[in-house]
Motif scaffolding. Structure first.
Motif, PDB file in Angstrom:
ATOM      1  N   HIS A   1      24.851  15.366  26.888  1.00 36.97           N
ATOM      2  CA  HIS A   1      25.818  14.315  26.533  1.00 36.97           C
ATOM      3  C   HIS A   1      25.078  12.995  26.327  1.00 36.97           C
ATOM      4  O   HIS A   1      24.420  12.497  27.243  1.00 36.97           O
ATOM      5  CB  HIS A   1      26.863  14.156  27.645  1.00 36.97           C
ATOM      6  CG  HIS A   1      27.950  15.175  27.596  1.00 36.97           C
ATOM      7  ND1 HIS A   1      29.036  15.079  26.750  1.00 36.97           N
ATOM      8  CD2 HIS A   1      28.112  16.329  28.285  1.00 36.97           C
ATOM      9  CE1 HIS A   1      29.831  16.122  26.920  1.00 36.97           C
ATOM     10  NE2 HIS A   1      29.289  16.900  27.841  1.00 36.97           N
ATOM     11  N   LEU A   2      25.176  12.437  25.121  1.00 37.53           N
ATOM     12  CA  LEU A   2      24.606  11.113  24.861  1.00 37.53           C
ATOM     13  C   LEU A   2      25.539  10.002  25.332  1.00 37.53           C
ATOM     14  O   LEU A   2      25.128   8.857  25.491  1.00 37.53           O
ATOM     15  CB  LEU A   2      24.351  10.934  23.362  1.00 37.53           C
ATOM     16  CG  LEU A   2      23.343  11.893  22.716  1.00 37.53           C
ATOM     17  CD1 LEU A   2      23.184  11.566  21.239  1.00 37.53           C
ATOM     18  CD2 LEU A   2      21.992  11.816  23.422  1.00 37.53           C
ATOM     19  N   LEU A   3      26.803  10.373  25.550  1.00 33.18           N
ATOM     20  CA  LEU A   3      27.823   9.408  25.969  1.00 33.18           C
ATOM     21  C   LEU A   3      28.417   9.837  27.294  1.00 33.18           C
ATOM     22  O   LEU A   3      28.401  11.017  27.657  1.00 33.18           O
ATOM     23  CB  LEU A   3      28.926   9.330  24.906  1.00 33.18           C
ATOM     24  CG  LEU A   3      28.475   8.927  23.496  1.00 33.18           C
ATOM     25  CD1 LEU A   3      29.558   9.261  22.486  1.00 33.18           C
ATOM     26  CD2 LEU A   3      28.126   7.440  23.451  1.00 33.18           C
ATOM     27  N   GLU A   4      28.953   8.880  28.036  1.00 29.62           N
ATOM     28  CA  GLU A   4      29.623   9.182  29.308  1.00 29.62           C
ATOM     29  C   GLU A   4      30.851   8.290  29.455  1.00 29.62           C
ATOM     30  O   GLU A   4      30.965   7.247  28.792  1.00 29.62           O
ATOM     31  CB  GLU A   4      28.663   8.973  30.474  1.00 29.62           C
ATOM     32  CG  GLU A   4      28.130   7.560  30.601  1.00 29.62           C
ATOM     33  CD  GLU A   4      27.044   7.425  31.651  1.00 29.62           C
ATOM     34  OE1 GLU A   4      26.729   8.426  32.308  1.00 29.62           O
ATOM     35  OE2 GLU A   4      26.515   6.306  31.810  1.00 29.62           O
ATOM     36  N   GLN A   5      31.760   8.710  30.308  1.00 29.21           N
ATOM     37  CA  GLN A   5      32.952   7.904  30.559  1.00 29.21           C
ATOM     38  C   GLN A   5      32.531   6.543  31.130  1.00 29.21           C
ATOM     39  O   GLN A   5      31.648   6.458  31.979  1.00 29.21           O
ATOM     40  CB  GLN A   5      33.875   8.617  31.563  1.00 29.21           C
ATOM     41  CG  GLN A   5      34.523   9.880  31.033  1.00 29.21           C
ATOM     42  CD  GLN A   5      35.565   9.606  29.966  1.00 29.21           C
ATOM     43  OE1 GLN A   5      36.038   8.475  29.806  1.00 29.21           O
ATOM     44  NE2 GLN A   5      35.921  10.642  29.219  1.00 29.21           N
ATOM     45  N   ALA A   6      33.145   5.500  30.632  1.00 28.40           N
ATOM     46  CA  ALA A   6      32.832   4.146  31.104  1.00 28.40           C
ATOM     47  C   ALA A   6      33.197   3.990  32.576  1.00 28.40           C
ATOM     48  O   ALA A   6      34.110   4.665  33.080  1.00 28.40           O
ATOM     49  CB  ALA A   6      33.589   3.116  30.270  1.00 28.40           C
ATOM     50  N   GLU A   7      32.468   3.116  33.267  1.00 32.42           N
ATOM     51  CA  GLU A   7      32.760   2.829  34.673  1.00 32.42           C
ATOM     52  C   GLU A   7      34.081   2.052  34.772  1.00 32.42           C
ATOM     53  O   GLU A   7      34.501   1.385  33.811  1.00 32.42           O
ATOM     54  CB  GLU A   7      31.627   1.991  35.274  1.00 32.42           C
ATOM     55  CG  GLU A   7      30.267   2.650  35.253  1.00 32.42           C
ATOM     56  CD  GLU A   7      30.160   3.814  36.214  1.00 32.42           C
ATOM     57  OE1 GLU A   7      31.037   3.938  37.085  1.00 32.42           O
ATOM     58  OE2 GLU A   7      29.204   4.600  36.085  1.00 32.42           O
TER      59      GLU A   7
ATOM     60  N   LYS B   1      24.569   6.651  27.293  1.00 32.33           N
ATOM     61  CA  LYS B   1      23.727   6.804  28.475  1.00 32.33           C
ATOM     62  C   LYS B   1      22.426   6.033  28.249  1.00 32.33           C
ATOM     63  O   LYS B   1      21.808   6.158  27.180  1.00 32.33           O
ATOM     64  CB  LYS B   1      23.421   8.283  28.724  1.00 32.33           C
ATOM     65  CG  LYS B   1      24.597   9.082  29.252  1.00 32.33           C
ATOM     66  CD  LYS B   1      24.143  10.481  29.636  1.00 32.33           C
ATOM     67  CE  LYS B   1      25.249  11.233  30.349  1.00 32.33           C
ATOM     68  NZ  LYS B   1      24.827  12.584  30.782  1.00 32.33           N
ATOM     69  N   PRO B   2      22.001   5.235  29.208  1.00 25.57           N
ATOM     70  CA  PRO B   2      20.796   4.399  29.011  1.00 25.57           C
ATOM     71  C   PRO B   2      19.566   5.207  28.599  1.00 25.57           C
ATOM     72  O   PRO B   2      18.802   4.782  27.725  1.00 25.57           O
ATOM     73  CB  PRO B   2      20.605   3.725  30.373  1.00 25.57           C
ATOM     74  CG  PRO B   2      21.981   3.713  30.975  1.00 25.57           C
ATOM     75  CD  PRO B   2      22.642   4.976  30.510  1.00 25.57           C
ATOM     76  N   LYS B   3      19.367   6.384  29.208  1.00 31.49           N
ATOM     77  CA  LYS B   3      18.140   7.149  28.964  1.00 31.49           C
ATOM     78  C   LYS B   3      18.085   7.756  27.572  1.00 31.49           C
ATOM     79  O   LYS B   3      17.007   8.117  27.092  1.00 31.49           O
ATOM     80  CB  LYS B   3      17.991   8.252  30.022  1.00 31.49           C
ATOM     81  CG  LYS B   3      17.668   7.731  31.408  1.00 31.49           C
ATOM     82  CD  LYS B   3      17.448   8.880  32.377  1.00 31.49           C
ATOM     83  CE  LYS B   3      17.105   8.367  33.777  1.00 31.49           C
ATOM     84  NZ  LYS B   3      16.908   9.484  34.747  1.00 31.49           N
ATOM     85  N   THR B   4      19.247   7.935  26.933  1.00 33.28           N
ATOM     86  CA  THR B   4      19.265   8.595  25.617  1.00 33.28           C
ATOM     87  C   THR B   4      19.799   7.683  24.512  1.00 33.28           C
ATOM     88  O   THR B   4      20.166   8.149  23.440  1.00 33.28           O
ATOM     89  CB  THR B   4      20.115   9.888  25.684  1.00 33.28           C
ATOM     90  OG1 THR B   4      21.418   9.563  26.188  1.00 33.28           O
ATOM     91  CG2 THR B   4      19.460  10.920  26.587  1.00 33.28           C
ATOM     92  N   ARG B   5      19.857   6.395  24.791  1.00 32.80           N
ATOM     93  CA  ARG B   5      20.381   5.432  23.810  1.00 32.80           C
ATOM     94  C   ARG B   5      19.564   5.480  22.503  1.00 32.80           C
ATOM     95  O   ARG B   5      20.115   5.340  21.403  1.00 32.80           O
ATOM     96  CB  ARG B   5      20.340   4.024  24.409  1.00 32.80           C
ATOM     97  CG  ARG B   5      21.045   2.975  23.567  1.00 32.80           C
ATOM     98  CD  ARG B   5      20.900   1.606  24.214  1.00 32.80           C
ATOM     99  NE  ARG B   5      21.595   1.531  25.485  1.00 32.80           N
ATOM    100  CZ  ARG B   5      22.869   1.148  25.618  1.00 32.80           C
ATOM    101  NH1 ARG B   5      23.572   0.836  24.526  1.00 32.80           N
ATOM    102  NH2 ARG B   5      23.441   1.081  26.794  1.00 32.80           N
ATOM    103  N   LYS B   6      18.265   5.706  22.611  1.00 34.14           N
ATOM    104  CA  LYS B   6      17.401   5.740  21.426  1.00 34.14           C
ATOM    105  C   LYS B   6      17.817   6.877  20.492  1.00 34.14           C
ATOM    106  O   LYS B   6      17.870   6.698  19.268  1.00 34.14           O
ATOM    107  CB  LYS B   6      15.938   5.908  21.855  1.00 34.14           C
ATOM    108  CG  LYS B   6      14.970   5.936  20.692  1.00 34.14           C
ATOM    109  CD  LYS B   6      13.543   6.126  21.195  1.00 34.14           C
ATOM    110  CE  LYS B   6      12.579   6.250  20.029  1.00 34.14           C
ATOM    111  NZ  LYS B   6      11.180   6.496  20.499  1.00 34.14           N
TER     112      LYS B   6
END
Length: 645
Positions: free
Chosen positions: A44-50, A78-83
């Motif tokens: 998942h490149l995206l996740e539910q917002a906090e 997700k910070p780690k896969t933003r690129k």
């Protein structure tokens, strides 16, 4: 250009290998000679917002904020896969055609769909998006799949089902965890109390099983065995079946608790004539077992090799992605497409090459046999787990990979062996107006069971000495009868195999008869892809511990279950969710019909939490850590994504 978006890099590379050469590998994608491009997500490149993304006040955990119910749902990179998301943003814009190549399951469908939605792909391009379904990473299988693209819009219900699951888990996990953590603080408990709609009922299963074992009191019960013989001195035994008149002396399971009653029966029937009142002898057969889905494979791997669910899944992923020796492993299906039967000779040839010590067993397989396992009507996005045509001697694999591959190979081989045939004999005998029964089972042709000989963990023995041939009305002689004193046994602690079995057959543990009825066909806690990780999560949180093969609840786990409402600790609610999510994917239920009642129920659960005292809860950590404002702020973010299971 056509853009293929795979779920992960390994799948992307497999697709690229099937496109025109030469290939040009670039940062985050591969370009084929014809200009087509393969890129990928990394899970998942995206996740539910906090929660604080919806309102900054939610950074602080306060009871008056609950329940938190987003009006407009938000996803965040997700910070780690933003690129990688940035790579896809440019490629999606340049593509004339998009091909969705997520894994062939609910999560794989959502994973790419949510990226396309987040990147605001134009409606026309989105409507023309195609779906590529790959179950086998070998080149020939990928090339074949590329010729069978389907409209991605046909899979919208599958994606909606996954989306509903994701949002429902967020709502339940965030709100219940905050509510019970805040109540715990009132009682002096200063750690986060994580609650999830799947993990907590699983913990509840183990806690209740441990309580049953702890509270169990063994009772003696008695059985009477008649020793009989024919006029030709053929000896056999038969077991007494108590009549209704004996009910006052029996427990709810039909066991005789009165020793005096059993002794009286022995006195009455010993050395007395007996008569056969009924006798049946039938030739029967048992069909070949279906190939594996993931849960069935994990259960057998635990029984035979003591592998945990996670170890089996890890071995499967390596066999699929790295070695390409098996088809897609996270499957919940045990059937195969009918056209796959034509691949059998090549797969059997690969097995002959890969498993050197099973040459005879493989040579005896008859690829012309076609069982009920091949059934197009029972196959949708993915099929059962089977070996591929890849040739690679298994001595090059790790021990766990070899063990799992052998199980998958044997289950596949069984499809090409004859049915198991046996003779079953049953008799009813009258001795002094008492009813006795005997039965036996004798092999005629082992068929596929020949592959399982010597595997007691796989095929428990039920063989007895065969009954002699009898006829109704035949006279027998009863000799000295035998009294057998036995003792009731406590339920067995859960193991990896039995806990997985409980999760896949959860209807056995559901109290509501209506839900139980529905779940006979659609039951299951969690999914094939998540069950192993959920069990491991409970170990990491110190809610469960291992004692040899046994899985036991820790004091922490017991304390948590004692503090929660029953609804949160039993499988009824989450099993009902899974049934409804399946209905969404089957187009018989819509998103709103699932989500609206859930939100109403959440209001009730939070109200109940507000009035619950957690005085009985015992500390999880010793010594306790103080839940400072700084810790609350950081923990809130860290725990958000972890409580959704």
């Amino acid at each position: 250009m056509i853009l293929y978006i795979a779920e992960k890099p390994s799948l992307g590379r497999a697709i690229a290998d099937a496109l025109p050469k030469p290939l040009k590998k670039q940062d985050g994608f591969i370009t084929a000679a014809n200009g087509d491009v393969v890129s990928w997500c990394i899970g998942h490149l995206l996740e539910q917002a906090e929660p604080d993304a919806y309102d900054a006040k939610f950074k602080q955990w306060r009871m008056e904020h609950l329940p938190i119910l987003p009006e407009q749902w938000q996803l965040q990179p997700k910070p780690k896969t933003r690129k990688q998301l940035s790579v896809l943003r440019k490629l999606v814009k340049d593509a004339s055609q998009i091909v969705h190549a997520g894994d062939p399951d609910r999560e794989g469908q959502l994973l790419v769909d949510e990226v396309l939605s987040y990147l605001k792909v134009p409606k026309t391009k989105l409507a023309n998006t195609q779906r590529l379904l790959i179950n086998d990473l070998n080149l020939s299988a990928v090339k074949s799949a590329l010729t069978q693209l389907k409209p991605n819009k046909s899979f919208v219900p599958l994606s909606v089902s996954a989306l509903a699951r994701s949002r429902a888990d967020w709502l339940y996990g965030i709100n219940m965890t905050r509510a019970y953590t805040l109540q715990g603080r009132k009682s002096g408990y200063n750690s986060v109390l994580s609650v999830g709609r799947v993990q907590t009922p699983i913990l509840g299963l183990v806690v209740r099983r441990d309580q049953e074992i702890e509270n169990f009191v063994s009772k003696p019960f008695y059985e009477v065995i008649a020793h009989l013989s024919t006029a030709q001195n053929q000896a056999f035994t038969a077991k007494w079946q108590p009549s209704e008149a004996c009910q006052p002396y029996m427990d709810e399971d039909g066991r005789v608790l009165s020793k005096a009653l059993a002794e009286n029966v022995i006195q009455r029937i010993s050395h007395q004539p007996a008569t056969v009142t009924n006798y049946q002898s039938q030739d029967k057969q048992q069909a070949q077992p279906l190939p594996y889905n993931l849960s069935a494979l994990q259960i057998d791997a635990s029984k035979r090799y003591s592998l945990s669910a996670q170890q089996t899944l890890d071995a499967c992923q390596s066999l699929y992605e790295t070695h390409k020796l098996i088809t897609y492993p996270r499957s919940d299906n045990r059937y195969l497409p009918e056209d796959h039967h034509a691949q059998a000779p090549n797969i059997l040839g690969a097995l002959q090459n890969n498993i050197e010590d099973q040459q005879d067993a493989i040579s005896n397989a008859d690829s012309r046999i076609k069982t009920k396992a091949w059934n197009d009507k029972k196959v949708e996005a993915h099929h059962a787990i089977i070996p591929t045509e890849k040739r690679l001697p298994i001595n090059k694999l790790s021990t766990a990979e070899q063990q799992v591959y052998r199980l998958i190979a044997r289950q596949y081989l069984a499809l090409f062996y004859p049915v198991y045939r046996y003779q079953e004999r049953k008799a009813e005998i009258d001795i002094q107006q008492g009813k006795f029964t005997a039965q036996s089972k004798e092999d005629i042709d082992l068929g596929w069971k020949a592959l399982f000989q010597g595997s007691s963990s796989d095929q428990p023995s039920d063989k007895k000495a065969p009954l002699p041939e009898l006829v109704k009305g035949q006279a027998l002689q009863s000799h000295q009868a035998e009294l057998q004193e036995k003792h009731t046994q406590p339920p067995q602690p859960f193991t990896d195999a039995t806990l997985l079995s409980a999760m896949t057959g959860i209807s056995r543990y559901v109290k509501d008869p209506e839900i139980r009825k529905v779940l006979r066909e659609t039951d299951g806690l969690g999914t094939e892809a998540t069950r192993a990780s959920i069990i491991e999560l409970l170990f990491k949180r110190k809610f469960l511990s291992r004692q040899g093969k046994q899985i036991r609840a820790t004091q922490t786990g017991k304390s948590l279950i004692a503090a929660l409402p029953e609804q949160a600790t039993t499988p009824d609610m989450t099993a009902d969710w899974e049934a409804q999510l399946s209905r969404i994917s089957e187009r018989t239920l819509n998103y709103q019909a699932f989500m609206q009642p859930l939100e109403v129920n959440l209001h009730e659960l939070i109200h109940q939490a507000k009035t619950t005292s957690l005085g009985r809860l015992q500390p999880i950590e010793s010594p306790q850590r103080k839940f400072t404002k700084k810790r609350r702020s950081s923990t809130a973010k860290k725990r958000t994504s972890r409580t959704q299971s």
